[in-house]
Design a protein around this motif. Structure first.
Motif, mmCIF file in Angstrom:
data_model
loop_
_atom_site.group_PDB
_atom_site.id
_atom_site.type_symbol
_atom_site.label_atom_id
_atom_site.label_comp_id
_atom_site.label_asym_id
_atom_site.label_seq_id
_atom_site.Cartn_x
_atom_site.Cartn_y
_atom_site.Cartn_z
ATOM 1 N N GLU A 1 7.656 3.240 -0.911
ATOM 2 C CA GLU A 1 7.627 1.910 -1.175
ATOM 3 C C GLU A 1 6.047 1.391 -1.679
ATOM 4 O O GLU A 1 6.086 1.083 -2.545
ATOM 5 C CB GLU A 1 7.931 0.962 0.092
ATOM 6 N N ASP A 2 5.307 2.198 -0.975
ATOM 7 C CA ASP A 2 3.737 1.824 -1.433
ATOM 8 C C ASP A 2 3.468 2.528 -2.651
ATOM 9 O O ASP A 2 2.767 1.962 -3.436
ATOM 10 C CB ASP A 2 2.909 2.339 -0.084
ATOM 11 N N ALA B 1 2.749 7.846 -8.734
ATOM 12 C CA ALA B 1 2.520 6.396 -9.016
ATOM 13 C C ALA B 1 1.389 6.376 -9.785
ATOM 14 O O ALA B 1 1.325 5.433 -10.736
ATOM 15 C CB ALA B 1 2.555 5.579 -7.483
ATOM 16 N N GLU C 1 11.566 3.921 -6.277
ATOM 17 C CA GLU C 1 12.702 3.306 -6.347
ATOM 18 C C GLU C 1 13.570 3.861 -5.304
ATOM 19 O O GLU C 1 13.955 5.176 -5.509
ATOM 20 C CB GLU C 1 13.467 2.864 -7.830
ATOM 21 N N ASP D 1 5.712 2.665 -5.172
ATOM 22 C CA ASP D 1 6.387 2.097 -6.242
ATOM 23 C C ASP D 1 7.705 3.024 -6.359
ATOM 24 O O ASP D 1 8.059 2.832 -7.436
ATOM 25 C CB ASP D 1 5.731 1.614 -7.264
ATOM 26 N N PRO E 1 8.091 6.037 -10.209
ATOM 27 C CA PRO E 1 7.520 5.310 -11.518
ATOM 28 C C PRO E 1 7.483 6.225 -12.816
ATOM 29 O O PRO E 1 7.624 5.734 -13.808
ATOM 30 C CB PRO E 1 6.245 4.919 -10.866
#
Length: 465
Positions: A383-384, A458, A388, A386, A404
């Motif tokens: 989550e940190d 990310a 999905e 990014d 990402p």
């Protein structure tokens, strides 16, 4: 040299030493031929026993990471030459890393999408004790086949254990198999005919796809959602194709990690009844999640249920089972007798011992606790960074996630920089379609290499101006 041993961890101390020494060699790019500190020095500096350090070094010698010179200690071994034959690890079931031209993993690399627990998680004490018990008390088990249905003592234990999942199955409705894949093979060759069509989940289990292709069974893809199979899509498929069977994971779905919602389970079974479709429930990851999760076999006795102990206990024991109605079990038993004579009485006796003693129950409790912790930690990191995540699993072994940075070639090069091998792009699709989603095994994803890779993916994504 500080090894940072955690004496409260579930991982045995010797295995922690192995991991720490291998990590030091890898991360510091230690040159081949470098001599390690002496066993005595390593033990003294880290408050360890010399026997534990010695055993860890011997394991690394066996793995080809270290070399031993008599009277001189241990040295970093040179990397294997490219002419070496493939190791057994390259052929392990469900690795899926060689099916899409992905470089084969070496001892230095982390297979992020593999299908089982790391070897360091395996606990040998209870298993070794059960093996010794069987060799002392059941000499026939060392030499003879099991009975056609499977060892009665094991089937009795399985019947009791299935009640935890609200599955009521008399031992005479349980057939033991040589792992879940053997059970699926018996079902396909006994209950289906070449040329018929079946519904399979997409993404789904690649070995099942291979098995169906082998038996010339046509596959119809059914999208998987975070709540289970897409019911609207299933209704359209049934009306159009009239398939013979549906193969489905209920809990800890492979590869998405999702679990079946109760309302979806009810709708699925209603459609199966309406269209006279056989439902085969593959539940090999059952013990990695709470027994309160919905199982189709608990709602309908016509469901054919497949289980296994390879993922939790040992891939070498190869003990699985099938639960079905009396007429189906009889047919499967007859084909089992023709194709394999019978299972291993020895392996079945060992498993029966572990179930009866309560050792297996305690083992999976420890595994679930550890997996739940790793799942929460990895989900937070993703989550940190990014990424999905498909459905955010509440437990189990797998996360299905999309980075990402979606260019696979670039992502693969980035992963290689961190010593990470990614899952195949095509293995989880029945048609071999490419996907931007990756299967992530949370037991491996807590490794520092994986965590660094997640964050780097990310940082390296294209920036939007």
């Amino acid at each position: 040299m500080e090894l940072r041993i955690d004496r409260q961890a579930l991982v045995p101390v010797v295995q922690q030493i192995v991991d720490a020494l291998a990590g030091w060699i890898r991360q510091d790019a230690v040159q081949p031929g470098t001599r390690l500190p002496s066993i005595r020095q390593l033990a003294r500096e880290n408050l360890l026993s010399q026997s534990s350090v010695s055993e860890a070094c011997e394991r690394l010698v066996a793995q080809g990471v270290l070399a031993s010179r008599h009277g001189s200690g241990f040295f970093v071994a040179p990397p294997p030459s490219s002419s070496d034959e493939p190791s057994d690890k390259d052929w392990l079931e469900d690795t899926q890393i060689t099916q899409d031209s992905v470089p084969q993993s070496s001892q230095w690399e982390l297979t992020l999408g593999c299908g089982g627990l790391p070897e360091s998680w395996r606990e040998s004490d209870d298993l070794g004790y059960a093996i010794r018990q069987v060799t002392r008390t059941d000499m026939a088990g060392l030499f003879n086949y099991s009975t056609p249905m499977g060892l009665p003592a094991l089937r009795e234990q399985l019947s009791r254990r299935l009640k935890q999942f609200n599955i009521q199955a008399d031992k005479n409705l349980i057939l033991t198999t040589t792992g879940a894949t053997h059970g699926l093979d018996l079902i396909v060759r006994t209950l289906l005919e070449p040329g018929c069509c079946v519904v399979v989940e997409s993404p789904g289990y690649s070995k099942l796809f291979d098995l169906l292709r082998l038996h010339k069974i046509d596959m119809i893809e059914l999208p998987r959602t975070p709540r289970g199979p897409d019911i609207d899509a299933l209704q359209c498929l049934l009306a159009t194709h009239r398939p013979k069977a549906l193969f489905v994971n209920s809990a800890c779905h492979n590869p998405t990690g999702s679990s079946l919602a109760p309302v979806v389970a009810q709708q699925l079974l209603q459609l199966a009844k309406k269209y006279a479709m056989l439902v085969v429930e593959d539940d090999v990851y059952a013990d990695f999640q709470s027994s309160t999760r919905t199982r189709l076999a608990a709602l309908d006795t016509d469901v054919v249920y497949v289980g296994s102990f390879s993922k939790t206990l040992s891939s070498s024991l190869r003990v699985g089972f099938v639960v079905a109605g009396s007429s189906v079990i009889t047919r499967l038993r007859d084909v089992k007798g023709i194709t394999s004579m019978g299972g291993s009485r020895f392996c079945e006796s060992v498993l029966a011992n572990l179930l009866a003693s309560g050792a297996y129950r305690k083992l999976v409790q420890r595994q679930r606790q550890r997996l739940n912790g790793d799942m929460a930690a990895v989900l937070q990191v993703l989550e940190d960074a990014d990424w999905e995540v498909f459905g955010k699993p509440a437990g189990g072994l797998f996360i299905w996630a999309r980075p990402p940075l979606c260019n696979y070639a670039t992502l693969q090069r980035l992963a290689k920089r961190f010593g990470v091998v990614l899952s195949s792009r095509t293995a989880f699709s029945p048609s071999g379609a490419e996907s931007d989603w990756l299967r992530i095994n949370v037991a491996h994803a807590s490794d520092s290499r994986a965590l660094a890779f997640f964050r780097a993916a990310a940082l390296d994504r294209p920036q939007v101006s």
